[in-house]
Design a protein around this motif. Structure first.
Motif, PDB file in Angstrom:
ATOM      1  N   ILE A  96      10.591   9.898  -3.455  1.00 55.99           N
ATOM      2  CA  ILE A  96      11.945   9.142  -3.439  1.00 55.99           C
ATOM      3  C   ILE A  96      12.093   8.845  -2.005  1.00 55.99           C
ATOM      4  O   ILE A  96      12.561   7.877  -1.626  1.00 55.99           O
ATOM      5  CB  ILE A  96      12.771  10.051  -4.054  1.00 55.99           C
ATOM      6  CG1 ILE A  96      12.560  10.324  -5.517  1.00 55.99           C
ATOM      7  CG2 ILE A  96      14.228   9.486  -3.772  1.00 55.99           C
ATOM      8  CD1 ILE A  96      13.662  11.329  -6.422  1.00 55.99           C
ATOM      9  N   GLU A  97      11.848   9.570  -1.068  1.00 55.49           N
ATOM     10  CA  GLU A  97      12.255   9.630   0.434  1.00 55.49           C
ATOM     11  C   GLU A  97      11.136   8.385   0.775  1.00 55.49           C
ATOM     12  O   GLU A  97      11.860   7.288   1.501  1.00 55.49           O
ATOM     13  CB  GLU A  97      11.931  10.701   1.161  1.00 55.49           C
ATOM     14  CG  GLU A  97      12.710  10.436   2.514  1.00 55.49           C
ATOM     15  CD  GLU A  97      12.572  11.955   3.293  1.00 55.49           C
ATOM     16  OE1 GLU A  97      12.629  11.999   4.599  1.00 55.49           O
ATOM     17  OE2 GLU A  97      12.533  13.078   2.658  1.00 55.49           O
ATOM     18  N   ALA A 152       0.771  -1.125  -0.034  1.00 52.13           N
ATOM     19  CA  ALA A 152       0.059  -0.004  -0.062  1.00 52.13           C
ATOM     20  C   ALA A 152       1.029   1.302  -0.195  1.00 52.13           C
ATOM     21  O   ALA A 152       0.737   2.177  -0.849  1.00 52.13           O
ATOM     22  CB  ALA A 152      -0.874   0.008   1.170  1.00 52.13           C
ATOM     23  N   ILE A 153       1.877   1.118   0.753  1.00 52.70           N
ATOM     24  CA  ILE A 153       2.820   2.307   0.861  1.00 52.70           C
ATOM     25  C   ILE A 153       3.423   2.392  -0.638  1.00 52.70           C
ATOM     26  O   ILE A 153       3.683   3.758  -1.010  1.00 52.70           O
ATOM     27  CB  ILE A 153       4.069   2.027   2.011  1.00 52.70           C
ATOM     28  CG1 ILE A 153       3.260   1.916   3.266  1.00 52.70           C
ATOM     29  CG2 ILE A 153       4.985   3.366   1.852  1.00 52.70           C
ATOM     30  CD1 ILE A 153       4.266   1.767   4.496  1.00 52.70           C
ATOM     31  N   PHE A 154       3.873   1.449  -1.091  1.00 55.49           N
ATOM     32  CA  PHE A 154       4.377   1.549  -2.443  1.00 55.49           C
ATOM     33  C   PHE A 154       3.569   2.353  -3.346  1.00 55.49           C
ATOM     34  O   PHE A 154       4.019   3.065  -4.091  1.00 55.49           O
ATOM     35  CB  PHE A 154       4.727   0.161  -3.021  1.00 55.49           C
ATOM     36  CG  PHE A 154       5.515   0.052  -4.121  1.00 55.49           C
ATOM     37  CD1 PHE A 154       6.867   0.323  -4.473  1.00 55.49           C
ATOM     38  CD2 PHE A 154       4.642  -0.403  -5.261  1.00 55.49           C
ATOM     39  CE1 PHE A 154       7.256   0.286  -5.678  1.00 55.49           C
ATOM     40  CE2 PHE A 154       5.364  -0.495  -6.639  1.00 55.49           C
ATOM     41  CZ  PHE A 154       6.424  -0.091  -6.826  1.00 55.49           C
ATOM     42  N   ILE A 179      12.332   4.648   2.138  1.00 60.60           N
ATOM     43  CA  ILE A 179      11.992   4.110   3.546  1.00 60.60           C
ATOM     44  C   ILE A 179      11.209   2.803   3.408  1.00 60.60           C
ATOM     45  O   ILE A 179      11.631   1.731   3.957  1.00 60.60           O
ATOM     46  CB  ILE A 179      11.151   4.966   4.293  1.00 60.60           C
ATOM     47  CG1 ILE A 179      11.915   6.412   4.495  1.00 60.60           C
ATOM     48  CG2 ILE A 179      10.484   4.459   5.418  1.00 60.60           C
ATOM     49  CD1 ILE A 179      11.022   7.368   5.354  1.00 60.60           C
ATOM     50  N   ASN A 180      10.628   2.750   2.332  1.00 62.32           N
ATOM     51  CA  ASN A 180       9.587   1.448   2.107  1.00 62.32           C
ATOM     52  C   ASN A 180      10.508   0.065   1.690  1.00 62.32           C
ATOM     53  O   ASN A 180      10.421  -0.983   2.161  1.00 62.32           O
ATOM     54  CB  ASN A 180       8.816   1.726   0.938  1.00 62.32           C
ATOM     55  CG  ASN A 180       7.616   0.612   1.052  1.00 62.32           C
ATOM     56  OD1 ASN A 180       7.254   0.403   2.169  1.00 62.32           O
ATOM     57  ND2 ASN A 180       6.982   0.374  -0.240  1.00 62.32           N
ATOM     58  N   ARG A 181      11.729   0.768   0.971  1.00 62.79           N
ATOM     59  CA  ARG A 181      12.771  -0.457   0.752  1.00 62.79           C
ATOM     60  C   ARG A 181      13.460  -1.049   1.927  1.00 62.79           C
ATOM     61  O   ARG A 181      13.447  -2.028   2.029  1.00 62.79           O
ATOM     62  CB  ARG A 181      13.891   0.139  -0.172  1.00 62.79           C
ATOM     63  CG  ARG A 181      13.217   0.330  -1.728  1.00 62.79           C
ATOM     64  CD  ARG A 181      13.260  -1.196  -2.361  1.00 62.79           C
ATOM     65  NE  ARG A 181      14.499  -1.660  -2.451  1.00 62.79           N
ATOM     66  CZ  ARG A 181      15.224  -1.481  -3.736  1.00 62.79           C
ATOM     67  NH1 ARG A 181      14.744  -0.486  -4.451  1.00 62.79           N
ATOM     68  NH2 ARG A 181      16.405  -1.943  -3.858  1.00 62.79           N
ATOM     69  N   ASN A 199      13.775  -5.381   6.103  1.00 67.49           N
ATOM     70  CA  ASN A 199      13.703  -5.873   7.547  1.00 67.49           C
ATOM     71  C   ASN A 199      12.432  -6.956   7.611  1.00 67.49           C
ATOM     72  O   ASN A 199      12.426  -7.849   8.597  1.00 67.49           O
ATOM     73  CB  ASN A 199      13.343  -4.633   8.414  1.00 67.49           C
ATOM     74  CG  ASN A 199      14.502  -4.025   8.906  1.00 67.49           C
ATOM     75  OD1 ASN A 199      15.463  -4.326   9.305  1.00 67.49           O
ATOM     76  ND2 ASN A 199      14.597  -2.697   8.501  1.00 67.49           N
ATOM     77  N   LEU A 200      11.491  -6.462   6.762  1.00 68.54           N
ATOM     78  CA  LEU A 200      10.500  -7.533   6.793  1.00 68.54           C
ATOM     79  C   LEU A 200      10.526  -8.802   6.136  1.00 68.54           C
ATOM     80  O   LEU A 200      10.375  -9.862   6.948  1.00 68.54           O
ATOM     81  CB  LEU A 200       9.072  -6.879   5.761  1.00 68.54           C
ATOM     82  CG  LEU A 200       7.783  -7.660   5.752  1.00 68.54           C
ATOM     83  CD1 LEU A 200       7.236  -7.548   7.534  1.00 68.54           C
ATOM     84  CD2 LEU A 200       6.889  -6.972   5.115  1.00 68.54           C
ATOM     85  N   LEU A 201      11.454  -9.062   5.219  1.00 70.35           N
ATOM     86  CA  LEU A 201      12.106 -10.087   4.749  1.00 70.35           C
ATOM     87  C   LEU A 201      13.032 -10.757   5.966  1.00 70.35           C
ATOM     88  O   LEU A 201      12.820 -12.285   5.959  1.00 70.35           O
ATOM     89  CB  LEU A 201      13.035  -9.895   3.604  1.00 70.35           C
ATOM     90  CG  LEU A 201      13.199 -11.240   2.663  1.00 70.35           C
ATOM     91  CD1 LEU A 201      11.917 -11.717   1.825  1.00 70.35           C
ATOM     92  CD2 LEU A 201      14.244 -10.825   1.580  1.00 70.35           C
TER      93      LEU A 201
END
Lengths: 710, 161
Positions: A351-352, A332-334, A356-358, A363-365
């Motif tokens: 871009i920011e 959703a953030i993406f 952050i999402n990356r 971390n999620l992975l």
């Protein structure tokens, strides 16, 4: 077996024992409080009894005779307490506390002897507690019998109970020595039972250590009878039978009259018995020195020995769900960051956000992998159990088998390990029963008299491969075909077309077994088809290959985890389905014109071999929208069977978490569960093994209706 | 229904009335029904429901409730009422049947009623041929009440699959 191999077992024992002892200690405190308030309940004592009983069981299993013996005597005491033959007093509670304290010391000390436990004194106190209501301990009538400890120790609980009951009722116990021909042992025992039925109760048969030869076996039979020795002797129809009365050690009268007093057990005797008893374990009981732990004999430490935590798998599933939710939030953030990107004023922000999402994704992975990792346990857990089975089965069958294990450290999902022991046990029993030849026969074939059974595991990508290989007689494929045709598993015509691999795989068909009788070892009425079904349920496949005279090899391929799998998403009549990628071989564009009808089945030809087609739209009864012009065939493969599923669209591959259905949907067939794809989309996960099975059956029925013969 | 089962059911029914003073009322094909409030976990707007091929007729399919796969049944079908369309008022009640939380599709959720024992007429006094999920009739405000609530036993209603 190397010593190091024992450490896993030992840790497991320590962790489990520690937990039980901790629970015991808590429950005992509660009971103590209740006793003071006069609110004790039978349930509380029963709980304690059960915990102690469990502890005794695992102590026996892992070869810790002292803990086992203490547990045994505490169990006696608690049994009397729950039967209300002994009253719960502060003194009795003291003894219970003392027992628990001993357990804690033993679990923490490196050397049993240094645990500073005066077992004799403890046994005495147990005895006193047991004797509380009648003012003195009475002796176990069994111990008074002139029977070897070794014999008493192998009696089952029921046999022991019957023996005790008979002694208590004043029935005389006789020891009958028999020499029976091995060939007709079953009939001989039957006739013995028949002859004695009206005269005596048979308590147990035990093979005797001495005597016997290749053709005969010496048996000791314990019977209880009110008849005279002469009468019994006359009744037993075998030559050379010896009947002797089992006397009391002290020469006293056999009859003790009805005895209701509780019995005490001598702790040191019990330990001796436990140590002397033939162990069915592959492992020698670890000496106390190997029981790792804190400093010995220190004042009782509150610290736990084990630094492991046991977690219910449900809790891990829950964490996995949360990870799934987070993944949905991430996408959703993406989407939002993508929307910002198209607006120049927001570009920088976009871009920011993207960056952050990356980070979030990474971390999620890691979190996801961490949770999966926690679920992983080494296959060694199952292999150790199997080692015991190998010994036992080899002995029962008079074969010499050497077990060679490799890849114990290979890790798989906990749930898979649990479900794996039965199928593996079956394969191994089969290998020993049918595969490995008796020593003489091996000798004649120019092989070493000791057969080798190799059990190995290794990881290959996202799969774990387990192989069970024996160097036995192999499987004769002519015999398989013959039996297959006899049992109606396959038609004569079809048999002629089978490849070598397909022939071997016939043994996994329901209703197939090469031995005419169900063997006690491998059989128990369960065939290889069940093994295959069990493996398939884990998303795995099993294959067999054999070389007559050389040996047989079973290969099991399993997914590493059940929690997260890769799946191919497909679409049929607007609905989304997930097919576990482990069973997908390939996907092709469907050409209606390539369909051939073979015995009323729709078949495609794929690189020279036939592929039965299953139209999912019709199969699921969801033909409400017309199929698109271009359709696809997903080739699914389970073991040796293949089916082509006809679908509308291929939607790509995705890692999914399979969630099982609730009890309300247990009757629905064909799905392994469902998966949350995010955006409130839920896709059903196709249970390929069951669908392959079912579509095969449907087609068989269609074929029968079409008049095809079987 | 066997007599033994009937007896158990009646205990359950009176139990429901004794312990659950509050009922959640909803409508279904024009009638008002109510379930004991403690059995209701949540009320959801109906999300897309994934149908399950070859499931029983009154099972609509599954939804994901925060990652948990939840079976949804169509209460109209289960109670053999005529079928109705999904509207903006359609809701899914998450109802605990003991071993599982089941989604129950209803037309419209009304309100919670607090019922006193004398506002409830137990099914056991209405004869023996009533369905076992039918607990009784609730009359908020007592006799002569405008509203009649058909009180349902969630366990008897949902423990079928």
């Amino acid at each position: 077996m190397a010593r190091d191999d024992d450490s896993g077992l030992r840790d497991e024992f320590l962790a489990e024992a520690q937990e039980i002892v901790e629970a015991l200690s808590r429950d005992l405190l509660v009971l103590d409080q209740a006793e003071k308030e006069g609110t004790t309940s039978a349930e509380q004592i029963n709980d304690l009894f059960r915990s102690v009983h469990t502890l005794k069981g695992i102590a026996g299993m892992f070869g810790h005779p002292t803990i086992g013996a203490i547990a045994h005597s505490l169990e006696d005491l608690l049994d009397q307490l729950r039967l209300e033959k002994v009253a719960l007093t502060a003194e009795v509670l003291d003894v219970l506390f003392e027992g628990v304290e001993h357990f804690q010391r033993l679990l923490q000390s490196e050397e049993e002897s240094e645990a500073g436990i005066d077992l004799d004194a403890f046994a005495q106190r147990i005895g006193q507690s047991l004797g509380v209501q009648d003012g003195g301990a009475t002796e176990d009538p069994l111990r008074a019998l002139d029977l070897e400890e070794a014999m008493l120790s192998v009696l089952t609980e029921y046999e022991e109970h019957r023996l005790r009951a008979n002694v208590e009722q004043g029935v005389t116990i006789f020891r009958v020595g028999l020499r029976l021909p091995l060939l007709s042992i079953d009939e001989s025992l039957e006739s013995l039972k028949e002859k004695l039925r009206s005269l005596a109760e048979i308590i147990t048969y035990l093979p005797s250590m001495d005597g016997g030869d290749a053709e005969h076996i010496e048996l000791v039979v314990l019977i209880a009878s009110t008849s005279d020795k002469e009468v019994l002797e006359a009744a037993i129809p075998f030559e050379g039978t010896r009947v002797e009365e089992v006397k009391r050690r002290d020469g006293g009268p056999m009859s003790l009259g009805p005895v209701e007093e509780p019995q005490t057990t001598d702790l040191t005797d019990l330990i001796a018995a436990a140590e002397a008893a033939p162990s069915s374990l592959t492992h020698a009981p670890p000496s106390a020195a190997q029981l790792s732990g804190a400093n010995q004999a220190d004042p009782l430490s509150v610290r736990s020995v084990s630094n492991t935590v046991r977690v219910e798998i449900d809790k891990l599933d829950h964490l996995m769900n949360v990870v799934g939710e987070l993944a949905i939030i991430r996408s959703a953030i993406f989407r939002i960051s993508e929307r910002f990107r198209s607006e120049s004023a927001m570009r920088e922000l976009s871009i920011e956000l993207h960056r952050i999402n990356r980070g979030f994704e990474r971390n999620l992975l890691e979190l996801q992998n961490g949770i999966l990792d926690v679920r992983m346990v080494p296959l060694g857990q199952v292999f150790d159990k199997l080692a015991r089975i190998v010994r036992q089965a080899a002995r029962e069958h008079g074969k010499e088998v050497r077990l060679v294990v490799s890849g114990k450290d290979t890790e798989v999902d906990k749930l898979i390990v649990e479900e794996l022991s039965d199928p593996l046990m079956h394969i191994i029993r089969n290998a020993i029963d049918h595969g490995i030849e008796p020593p003489k026969q091996r000798d004649m074939a120019g092989k070493k008299p000791t057969g080798t059974l190799a059990l190995s595991a290794y990881q290959r990508g996202k799969h774990v491969v387990i192989e069970v290989e024996d160097d036995g007689g192999g499987i004769d494929h002519e015999a398989i075909l013959r039996v297959g045709i006899e049992r109606g598993v396959i038609t004569r015509d079809a048999a002629a077309e089978l490849s070598r691999e397909e022939i071997y795989n016939l043994i996994f068909t329901a209703g197939f077994s090469t031995k005419s009788s169900v063997s006690d070892l491998s059989g128990r009425g369960v065939g290889m088809d069940v093994v295959k079904t069990n493996i398939a349920r884990l998303g795995g496949i099993i294959d067999v290959d054999s070389e007559p005279g050389i040996g047989t090899k079973f290969t099991i391929t399993l997914p590493v985890t059940l929690a997260m799998i890769s799946a191919l998403l497909v679409r049929v009549a607007g609905r989304e389905f997930a097919i576990p990628i482990t069973s997908v071989r390939e996907a092709l564009v469907f050409e209606e014109s390539e369909i051939r009808m073979v015995e009323a089945r729709e078949m495609l030809t794929l690189r020279g071999s036939s592929l039965p087609l299953c139209r999912l739209r019709e199969f699921f009864g969801i033909a409400d929208a017309p199929p698109p012009e271009r359709q696809f065939v997903v080739v699914a493969e389970i073991g040796s069977r293949r089916v082509g599923f006809l679908v509308d669209e291929l939607d790509g591959q995705q890692d999914i978490v399979i969630k099982s259905f609730g009890p309300s949907l247990q009757k629905v067939k064909g799905f392994a569960g469902a998966t949350d794809l995010g955006d409130q989309r839920v896709a059903l996960v196709i249970d390929v093994p069951s669908l392959v099975e079912e579509s095969g059956m449907q087609m068989d029925r269609a074929r029968l209706r079409a008049g095809g013969g079987v | 229904m066997s007599e033994a089962k009937l007896a158990i059911h009646q205990t359950d029914a009176s139990e429901i009335v004794r312990t659950a003073h509050e009922f959640l009322a909803f409508s279904l094909a024009g009638e008002s029904y109510a379930l004991p409030l403690p059995s209701i976990r949540e009320i959801l707007k109906a999300p897309p429901i994934t149908e399950i091929p070859r499931a029983e007729y009154d099972i609509l399919g599954i939804i994901s409730v925060r990652g948990r796969i939840t079976t949804v049944i169509d209460l109209r079908r289960r109670l053999h009422l005529e079928e109705g369309p999904l509207t903006k008022d359609t809701r899914i009640l998450l109802v605990d049947r003991g071993d599982e939380v089941i989604g129950v599709l209803v037309d419209l959720v009304h309100q919670v009623y607090r019922l006193h024992p004398d506002e409830i007429e137990l099914s056991s006094v209405m004869g023996s041929d009533v369905s076992d999920h039918f607990v009784g009739i609730g009359r908020p405000g007592g006799e002569g009440s405008e509203t009649l609530l058909i009180l349902l036993d969630p366990i008897a209603l949902l423990r079928r699959n």
